[in-house]
Motif scaffolding. Structure first.
Motif, PDB file in Angstrom:
ATOM      1  N   LEU A 150       0.709  -1.330  -0.104  1.00 57.58           N
ATOM      2  CA  LEU A 150      -0.061  -0.008  -0.062  1.00 57.58           C
ATOM      3  C   LEU A 150       0.779   1.589   0.062  1.00 57.58           C
TER       4      LEU A 150
ATOM      5  N   TRP B 266      -1.939   5.013   2.941  1.00 59.08           N
ATOM      6  CA  TRP B 266      -3.055   4.186   2.946  1.00 59.08           C
ATOM      7  C   TRP B 266      -2.635   3.163   4.177  1.00 59.08           C
ATOM      8  N   LYS B 267      -1.372   2.886   4.331  1.00 57.67           N
ATOM      9  CA  LYS B 267      -0.868   2.034   5.629  1.00 57.67           C
ATOM     10  C   LYS B 267      -1.506   2.593   6.636  1.00 57.67           C
TER      11      LYS B 267
ATOM     12  N   ARG C 236      -3.620   5.102   6.909  1.00 58.03           N
ATOM     13  CA  ARG C 236      -5.191   5.274   7.182  1.00 58.03           C
ATOM     14  C   ARG C 236      -5.714   4.364   7.720  1.00 58.03           C
ATOM     15  N   PHE C 237      -5.322   3.117   7.226  1.00 57.94           N
ATOM     16  CA  PHE C 237      -5.915   1.550   7.794  1.00 57.94           C
ATOM     17  C   PHE C 237      -5.789   1.611   9.287  1.00 57.94           C
TER      18      PHE C 237
END
Ligand SMILES: Cc1cc2nc3c(=O)[nH]c(=O)nc-3n(C[C@H](O)[C@H](O)[C@H](O)COP(=O)(O)OP(=O)(O)OC[C@H]3O[C@@H](n4cnc5c(N)ncnc54)[C@H](O)[C@@H]3O)c2cc1C
Length: 476
Positions: free
Chosen positions: A279, A283-284, A286-287
């Motif tokens: 990712l 995004w890493k 955000r997750f």
């Protein structure tokens, strides 16, 4: 196919099958890493600090790939590695019993195969969750059948770069260990230690503990015990205190409600396992920021274990404002009231804190963390994520300043703090095999590239003919 009526076949039969499966797969691969020595001592291909679950699976994955000179060191006594028989206080694992976990794609190496061999398929069907101590028994068996020798009672005290391409590990218990690669399989607190909030430090040591400490629960019988936190460890420690006969149990939770949904487990899939590492950074972040903010609920069984005691009290929306000793007891204040307690357990988790890891005294200042190069959106700021090491695709540390400490590329961080870089592959049971395989392949790749001149020389030396020269008949 075993059905519920299948009787136990015994571990001997299972172990014979495991040997057969390995033979059919031609595993472990023949050792191929050229041997090295240094100062008259043999050099390990890989030294692994930590013989808990991650250390064992990493060692097994490396061996299967033909990386054979491995040393696994653990400060704990044999069979006591990891939390399972010490500060883990739940009755059963949270994980489903059917997970393949550490099995490295070998059916005969699963917990299920091990259990059914001893107790039969019917007993497995009836087993609820895996009893905690049984998981340790399984890991002890795993270590034996995969031929992993753990050197117990050995503490890693300092990692040093040694020359251009080696590492030296100072230990208490095994002298200096030279190796080419090192794996930190040092667990949940592998880059730090237990986290205690400021308010805890106002209390004298004999009135408080962290959930990771050895706690004399028998001494809490008849006492008023408090627990801070709402995670699995908070419930397990509360359960233990109640079962030891405490007079009253108060749980203090900052949140207005207990988290109820285990978010990340909910989307578990091979996509997450293999895709997370690819990712984009944002995004890493955000997750995991979302997962951390949602928080993981305590397991239902652990919560019921506490809730069934009428003298257990849950105080939500109750951060601790003040705690102090008064007349030998604790006076504690929350926005909802004042409490008198005899002992307080902080189930407040772990944090990255290199100062508490002497083995990283030399390398630590050079390690690049996410905070060194990634700025999250203001609404996603997250101290815990910022303190994650920024790891390479093979779990190796990277330098803060390029060129300042090249040895870091030889030290692989295979423990919980790797999660932001790699996903949950180096801590929990479900994807630990995928993590160990990624790690082992990365190390195999690096060792081969590093030894390319030797492998090329071996290629040139290799003269065993396949054609013998007599295949083509002489023709007039
Ligand atoms: C209470 C608790 C319950 C859990 N329950 C579950 C569950 O149900 N399901 C799940 O998927 N996961 C669970 N986990 C998460 C995870 O599976 C465990 O933390 C597991 O132990 C991780 O394995 P590990 O090898 O990373 O760490 P550990 O098992 O902690 O092993 C690390 C080892 O490193 C050794 N070590 C550390 N530093 C040094 C040093 N300097 N020198 C020598 N040795 C050293 C330690 O002695 C230890 O044996 C749980 C974790 C905890 C804490």
């Amino acid at each position: 196919m075993l059905d519920a009526a299948s009787p136990p076949t015994g571990l001997d039969v299972l172990e014979a099958r495991l040997r057969q499966d390995l033979a059919w797969l031609e595993l472990p691969a023949k050792p191929w890493v050229p041997p090295r020595s240094h100062r008259g001592e043999p050099v390990a291909d890989v030294a692994i600090i930590g013989g808990g679950m991650c250390g064992l699976v990493a060692a097994a994955a490396l061996r299967l790939l033909g990386i054979a000179r491995i040393r696994v060191l653990d400060r704990a006594a044999e069979g006591q590695e990891g939390p399972w028989l010490s500060y883990a206080r739940m009755e059963t694992l949270r994980s489903p019993k059917t997970l393949a976990g550490p099995a490295l794609d070998l059916p005969a190496l699963t917990f299920r195969a091990w259990f059914e061999a001893q107790h039969g398929a019917g007993a497995f069907a009836e087993l609820g969750k895996i009893p905690r101590a049984m998981w340790m028994d399984y890991l002890v068996w795993y270590r034996r059948v995969m031929g992993i020798e753990v050197e117990n009672g050995v503490t890693a005290t300092l990692i040093r770069p040694e020359g251009e391409d080696l590492l030296a590990l100072e230990t208490e218990g095994a002298g200096t260990v030279f190796c080419r690669r090192m794996v930190l399989a040092t667990g949940r607190d592998g880059l730090g230690g237990a986290f205690l909030p400021e308010v805890a430090l106002a209390l004298p040591r004999h009135l408080r503990a962290h959930s990771r400490d050895a706690i004399d629960f028998a001494a809490l019988a008849g006492k008023r015990v408090g627990v801070v936190g709402a995670g699995a460890s908070a419930m397990d420690n509360a359960g233990e205190a109640l079962e030891a006969g405490c007079a009253r149990l108060d749980m203090f939770v900052r949140r207005p409600a207990l988290p109820r949904v285990n978010k990340f487990t909910g989307i578990g899939s091979p996509g997450v396992v293999h895709g997370f590492e690819g990712l984009p950074d944002a995004w890493k972040w955000r997750f995991l920021d979302y997962v951390f903010r949602s928080q993981t609920p305590p397991p239902r069984d652990s919560t019921l274990r506490v809730a069934r005691h009428p003298h257990a009290h849950l105080h939500l929306g109750s951060p601790i404002l003040r705690a102090a000793e008064q007349d030998g007891a604790i006076r504690l204040e929350t926005p909802k009231g004042r409490f008198g307690l005899d002992f307080l357990i902080f189930a407040t988790g772990f944090r990255v804190d290199l100062a508490s890891r002497p083995e990283l005294a030399l390398l630590g200042p050079h390690i690049r963390f996410w905070s060194d190069r990634f700025a999250p959106a203001p609404e996603e700021e997250n101290e815990e994520l910022a303190a994650s090491p920024d790891l390479a695709p093979d779990f190796a540390f990277q330098e803060k300043v390029p060129g300042a400490c090249p040895a870091l590329a030889r030290v692989h961080c295979f423990n919980y703090p790797a999660t932001l870089s790699h996903g949950k592959l180096s801590g929990d049971i479900p994807a630990v095999s995928a993590g160990a395989q990624r790690l082992a392949r990365g190390i195999a790749r690096a060792l081969f590239i590093e030894d390319r001149a030797l492998h090329f020389a071996a290629l040139q030396r290799f003269e065993t003919p396949e054609l013998l020269g007599d295949e083509w008949p002489e023709r007039p």
